[in-house]
Design a protein around this motif. Structure first.
Motif, PDB file in Angstrom:
ATOM      1  N   GLY A 106      -1.739  -6.094  -2.431  1.00 49.57           N
ATOM      2  CA  GLY A 106      -1.110  -7.238  -1.741  1.00 49.57           C
ATOM      3  C   GLY A 106      -1.798  -7.086   0.061  1.00 49.57           C
ATOM      4  N   ARG A 107      -2.449  -5.903   0.151  1.00 47.27           N
ATOM      5  CA  ARG A 107      -3.388  -6.069   0.983  1.00 47.27           C
ATOM      6  C   ARG A 107      -3.685  -7.354   1.895  1.00 47.27           C
ATOM      7  N   TYR A 134      -2.853 -10.174   2.018  1.00 51.87           N
ATOM      8  CA  TYR A 134      -2.105 -11.001   2.257  1.00 51.87           C
ATOM      9  C   TYR A 134      -1.697 -10.714   2.993  1.00 51.87           C
ATOM     10  N   SER A 135      -1.912  -9.744   3.960  1.00 52.30           N
ATOM     11  CA  SER A 135      -1.757  -9.494   5.671  1.00 52.30           C
ATOM     12  C   SER A 135      -3.300  -9.370   6.024  1.00 52.30           C
TER      13      SER A 135
END
Ligand code: HEM
Ligand code: SF4
Lengths: 192, 552
Positions: free
Chosen positions: A111-112, A114-115
């Motif tokens: 999910g990195r 997404y940031s």
């Protein structure tokens, strides 16, 4: 009963960056299915702008940082990748020269990115296209859109028509992100 | 209790429709089992040894009677007539069919419940103090804050694919009953010298393979900043938590690797970008939320009731239950009733559909229609008039819910173990039975007093064995089930990890070892010492000598 040993093998870690070039015939851009011609070039030790094909490409962040002028001189739209383990901060002061940021997903459970998308939109004010490619499917499109992605290339064999449904799954949300700025409590405050 | 508005309803209903679509695409061959897996996990659906397991969220342990009836209905219609209340205040069903799960979720949505984010690497159900709002030692009611955090964290698009699961707990009392120092983020609601409300924020606590006590990242966070500060912690964790090894992926590993000071610096830097923007809460938000948790319509009563006192002296069973299963209440004339789900011979935390229905009826009649779940796998009726206690006891006793063993050795926490869990080294339910059988004399149990016995079937520590006064861990020795003991763990304010007793103990000797430990305690205790206090004074040696002398 005996212990369930066979189920305990340690899962293999996935790499942070794509190992092979990615190219798709179609993409979803702003909720429409369109033709796609861009090739997302994987990083290798000796990669240089001279090795790139003359057609449209997105380049790894390091190549952009090393040979920025040469990338611009190609005369193509400028598209730069940010891998999961890289940072949009490295591009923050150069976003004016960039048309597209590409977020390559080696695995959709990482999910990195997404940031990364969220920061590009809300902190660095990037207005160009943010395209998620790689292991990105129907069920990721909704939240990727919320954090700021507006373009997607799905793996071969995915049904893009079906995938368009993903954008309308939720009509309400609780928290601000790149798509809308309101926290649920501030909306309720307005009602009271 | 919190009540959904049209926005909450829409989100939960659309979530059911989304999952229905995912299951249909899967059954039609359009969505592979591998791709469905993380999606079903985020709806609480696991694959276990025998079947699927569905975990339903009970936000901070609060249930109304209609919700409890729905939980009973699900147990009856889609499962084998029972459910399992968990250590994070949720409920699990062990036998649902995949194709039925969308219908189960739709039934839950009717009573404002869901299974969103009850598993998977995302922000899980917020847990809290089961005595919230009624405990005499409460400073601030934690529930409004729990609900605010619940809404912010639900379907948060950026924090849905974290390195690992993420658990938040909130307490507002001087005695921490929510184990906040063993959560990824632990929040203690406090007042500062100016009487302003805020939080002491702990980060990086957890059990599992690497048990760690949470560290204080902020001594006083004003309450209006709670969401922005959590968002900053989550963003740093999402970006920098390890993803190469799932056993090193919890935030505790990141905090330990960076050191709390460096971690704090990174969080504060991130926080500075948006601290005073949209996520900042207003006074009115707290007031609005607090209004969902009003004081019930208490009658003006005095403490003590003539009929109650009479029956306490006449009926020793009732008196034992009164003394062990009820506790003091803030409001005169009322008591808190703890409902034991640790009946002898039943898996700890299990309740049948009939028991759940009975709880709903009893709650309607005597407790303002409200029930809470506890992290010790019991239930609570928070507001019972003292004059009704005898009737409540009879009604509970009639369905096997009045075992007077709260806080005793038999009130143990225990994970599903080898009977249901695919990761287990050893069974825990049969061990619970073995221990129960050693302590059938309730007078002896009461003489021993408070002992928190916690048991896990493997090092993932779902049964919290590290923080048991007595902790038992199932280990695998050449394909055989063995059990590793610890003593002196504590999940409360005085957080402590247990000390290892010695080599693992054979399966048929576990009950004897517990007896040995308690024998040493009864020989050595002074005054009112609990096992934990005696252990702190005399250390592990005397216990070790006794247990291994017999094994030799
Ligand atoms: C039956 C299937 C279950 C499986 C496969 C399972 C698996 C796991 C795993 C792998 C972990 C370690 C996670 C980590 O450290 O990152 C864990 C932790 C945990 N599990 Fe389970 N579990 C199961 C059932 C339960 C049940 C029934 C409960 C409640 C009674 C429970 C409560 C917990 C808790 C509280 C933790 C957290 C410990 C911590 O703070 O690190 N689990 N579980
Ligand atoms: S502690 Fe181990 S055996 Fe027990 S439920 Fe958790 S994973 Fe399974």
């Amino acid at each position: 009963m005996t212990a369930n040993r066979n189920l305990k093998a340690r899962p293999k870690a996935t790499p942070d960056r794509i190992q092979n070039n990615i190219q798709s015939e179609k993409a979803i851009v702003d909720r429409a299915i369109v033709d796609s011609a861009i090739q997302h070039v994987a990083e290798t030790d000796a990669l240089s702008v001279a090795d790139l094909p003359s057609s449209a490409v997105s380049v790894p962040l390091n190549l952009w940082l090393d040979e920025r002028d040469a990338v611009i001189a190609r005369g193509q739209p400028v598209a730069v990748q940010i891998a999961a383990d890289e940072s949009p901060e490295d591009l923050a002061d150069q976003l004016d020269s960039i048309d597209m940021v590409v977020l390559p997903f080696v695995s959709h459970v990482d999910g990195r990115s997404y940031s990364h998308a969220y920061k590009l939109r809300t902190r660095f004010g990037f207005k160009g296209e943010i395209r998620a490619v790689g292991d990105v499917k129907f069920d990721q499109l909704g939240f990727l859109t919320r954090v700021g992605c507006n373009a997607f290339e799905l793996p071969d064999g995915e049904n893009l028509e079906t995938a368009l449904r993903a954008f309308d799954e939720f009509s309400e949300v609780y928290q601000p992100s790149a798509d809308q700025g309101r926290l649920i409590f501030s909306r309720r405050r307005a009602v009271h | 209790m919190y009540q959904y508005d049209s926005i909450d309803k829409t989100i939960v209903n659309e979530r059911v429709a989304q999952f229905r679509d995912q299951v249909q695409r899967h059954l039609a061959g359009e969505l592979s089992a591998a791709d469905l897996q993380p999606l079903r996990l985020r709806n609480g659906l696991y694959m276990q040894i025998h079947a699927h397991m569905l975990r339903v969220s009970i936000p901070y342990g609060m249930l109304n009677s209609a919700q409890m009836r729905t939980l009973a209905h699900i147990a009856r219609k889609y499962d084998k007539g029972y459910g399992h209340f968990t250590t994070r205040q949720n409920i699990q069903y062990n036998w649902p069919e995949l194709a039925d799960v969308p219908d189960i979720l739709a039934d839950l949505a009717e009573v404002e419940m869901h299974a969103i984010q009850t598993s998977g690497n995302c922000i899980r159900n917020i847990s809290s103090d089961q005595y919230a709002g009624v405990a005499p030692d409460e400073i601030i009611d934690p529930r409004p804050y729990c609900e605010i955090i619940r809404q912010w964290s639900t379907l948060h698009p950026e924090f849905y694919w974290l390195p690992r699961k993420f658990k938040i707990a909130v307490t507002g009392a001087t005695n921490d009953r929510a184990a906040v120092q063993f959560h990824d983020i632990g929040l203690e609601v406090i007042k500062n010298a100016e009487q302003e409300i805020g939080f002491r924020v702990y980060v990086g606590g957890g059990l599992g393979r690497t048990p760690v006590i949470g560290k204080v990242i902020k001594e006083f966070l004003p309450r209006e900043d709670i969401l922005s500060y959590c968002e900053a912690i989550l963003r740093v964790y999402n970006l920098h938590g390890r993803r190469d090894n799932k056993y090193k992926a919890r935030i505790k590993i990141l905090v330990n690797a960076l050191g709390i000071d460096e971690f704090r610096t990174q969080v504060e830097e991130e926080w500075a970008h948006f601290k005073d923007q949209e996520l900042k809460l207003h006074e009115v938000d707290f007031d609005t939320m607090q209004a969902f948790f009003p004081l019930p319509d208490y009658e003006v009563l005095d403490d003590g009731d003539a009929r109650l006192e009479k029956w306490r002296s006449l009926d020793t069973r009732f008196n034992a239950w009164y003394e062990h299963n009820t506790s003091a209440h803030k409001h005169a004339g009322y008591r808190i009733v703890n409902v034991s789900l640790k009946e002898h011979g039943v898996a700890p935390g299990d309740a049948t559909d009939k028991q759940m229905d009975a709880m709903a009826d009893i709650a309607d009649q005597y407790a303002f229609g409200e029930i809470r779940t506890t992290h010790e796998q019991n239930l609570v009726l928070a507001d019972v008039r003292q004059q009704d206690l005898l009737d409540v006891w009879k009604a509970l006793d009639a369905v096997g819910l009045a075992t007077p063993n709260i806080g005793s050795v038999n009130d143990m926490i225990c994970c599903p173990g080898l009977d249901f869990c695919s990761l287990a080294n050893a069974s825990s339910i049969s061990i619970a039975k073995q221990i129960n059988e050693k302590f059938t004399d309730f007078q002896e149990l009461y003489d021993i007093g408070e002992v928190k016995l916690k048991m896990s079937g493997c090092m993932n520590a779902c049964g919290h064995h590290h923080v048991g006064h007595i902790g038992i861990l199932g280990v695998d020795k050449k394909g055989e089930e063995w059990y590793q003991f610890t003593i002196g763990g504590d999940a409360s304010n005085h957080a402590e990890l247990g000390t290892r007793l010695g080599p693992a103990i054979a399966k048929d000797k576990v009950g004897d070892a517990v007896v040995d430990i308690l024998t040493v305690y009864r020989q050595q205790r002074q005054d009112d010492e609990r096992l934990l206090d005696t252990f702190r004074r005399v250390g592990v040696e005397p216990f070790k000598d006794q247990v291994y002398a017999e094994q030799a």
